[in-house]
Design a protein around this motif. Structure first.
Motif, PDB file in Angstrom:
ATOM      1  N   ASN A  24       0.833  -1.203   0.000  1.00  0.00           N
ATOM      2  CA  ASN A  24       0.000   0.000   0.000  1.00  0.00           C
ATOM      3  C   ASN A  24       0.873   1.261   0.000  1.00  0.00           C
ATOM      4  O   ASN A  24       0.563   2.240  -0.688  1.00  0.00           O
ATOM      5  N   ASN A  25       1.959   1.231   0.772  1.00  0.00           N
ATOM      6  CA  ASN A  25       2.875   2.376   0.770  1.00  0.00           C
ATOM      7  C   ASN A  25       3.451   2.608  -0.624  1.00  0.00           C
ATOM      8  O   ASN A  25       3.505   3.743  -1.110  1.00  0.00           O
ATOM      9  N   ASN A  28       1.144   4.128  -3.177  1.00  0.00           N
ATOM     10  CA  ASN A  28       0.800   5.533  -2.958  1.00  0.00           C
ATOM     11  C   ASN A  28       2.011   6.454  -3.030  1.00  0.00           C
ATOM     12  O   ASN A  28       1.953   7.592  -2.555  1.00  0.00           O
ATOM     13  N   THR A  31       1.095   9.637  -4.525  1.00  0.00           N
ATOM     14  CA  THR A  31      -0.087  10.300  -3.971  1.00  0.00           C
ATOM     15  C   THR A  31       0.323  11.528  -3.171  1.00  0.00           C
ATOM     16  O   THR A  31       1.131  11.430  -2.245  1.00  0.00           O
ATOM     17  N   TYR A  34       0.708  11.797   0.945  1.00  0.00           N
ATOM     18  CA  TYR A  34       0.543  10.489   1.594  1.00  0.00           C
ATOM     19  C   TYR A  34       1.585  10.289   2.687  1.00  0.00           C
ATOM     20  O   TYR A  34       2.753  10.644   2.520  1.00  0.00           O
ATOM     21  N   GLY A 184      -8.455   6.834   2.742  1.00  0.00           N
ATOM     22  CA  GLY A 184      -7.129   7.416   2.895  1.00  0.00           C
ATOM     23  C   GLY A 184      -7.094   8.712   3.680  1.00  0.00           C
ATOM     24  O   GLY A 184      -6.022   9.307   3.856  1.00  0.00           O
ATOM     25  N   ALA A 207       4.610  12.211  -1.282  1.00  0.00           N
ATOM     26  CA  ALA A 207       4.531  11.154  -0.264  1.00  0.00           C
ATOM     27  C   ALA A 207       5.890  10.997   0.417  1.00  0.00           C
ATOM     28  O   ALA A 207       6.939  11.136  -0.214  1.00  0.00           O
TER      29      ALA A 207
END
Length: 249
Positions: A24-25, A28, A31, A34, A184, A207
């Protein structure tokens, strides 16, 4: 022997959860705003391992602690500042320092570091999913145009210098108490408007994911998962053979 299955199964579950968090890290990494998560686990139960003699067991020697299984502990979110990148886009804003933007997501007020804003069909400042950005009073911000200027306090002005809106920047006493929802966004109680955080116009916060660190953690977790799975397979074969031999006695 069956205790080994508990250890191995819990190890596979724990490493599987760790892989989910790392994935998931990494997903993203592009993103805006993030914040990376870190998964931790803990021992479910510890006991002391002792060595005793074959015949005389009156004076055992303590070897050390061991645990039966691993259990999930919690997710820790890293709230450190991400790198700042100038984009030149008039609706991009970034926070330098502690704090969050507030948005309306559904019927709930939630918080985010993402500042890659846009305008919805009605001219309200929003994020890509349509969540509308709020001012310090919790009101949605109506702009109607992207022909604007911004200042370090979060003020939004017309090109002629007329103040038309103010971005709300909110902080919490302890960020560790915040929870990340499925969309999120961060949720929590006790948000207070703050004026100590700089707002950068035409800038995005990237991020704070360290790709090298995440890839190293992924390889380590994969190896641990595969090792536990292989030993578990060996346990299964050994017990199957033992049960078969006992049945033939």
């Amino acid at each position: 022997m069956f205790k080994g299955f508990y250890n191995l199964t819990s190890a596979m579950l724990s490493q599987g959860k760790r892989l989910d968090v790392i994935s998931n890290n990494m997903a993203n990494v592009a993103t805006s705003g993030y914040k990376a998560d870190t998964y931790t686990d803990t021992t479910f139960r510890e006991y002391v391992v002792s060595r005793v003699g074959n015949k005389d067991k009156s004076d055992p020697a303590e070897i050390g602690p061991a645990s039966y299984i691993l259990a999930p502990s919690r997710l820790y979110t890293d709230y450190t500042q991400g790198s700042l990148e100038e984009t030149g886009m008039p609706l991009d804003f970034a926070l330098q320092g502690d704090g969050f933007f507030a948005v309306h997501s559904g019927d709930e007020t939630v918080y985010t570091r993402a500042g890659n804003f846009a305008l919805d069909e009605e001219g309200y400042l929003c994020l890509s999913d349509g969540s509308r950005v709020l001012d310090p009073n919790g009101e949605e911000i109506l702009l109607g145009t992207d022909k604007i200027k911004g200042d370090a306090s979060g003020g939004i002005y017309t090109e002629e210098g007329l103040l038309v809106a103010q971005l709300g920047v909110f902080s919490f006493e302890d960020n560790a108490e915040l929870q990340r929802n499925p969309q999120g966004y961060f949720t929590g109680d006790g948000a207070e408007a703050t004026v100590g955080t700089s707002v950068l116009w035409k800038t995005q916060e990237r991020a704070n994911v360290d790709l090298i660190q995440q890839m190293t953690g992924m390889m380590t977790a994969q190896r641990a998962f595969q090792s536990a799975a292989e030993v578990s397979r060996m346990y299964d074969q050994l017990m199957t053979k033992a049960a078969t031999n006992l049945g033939n006695v």
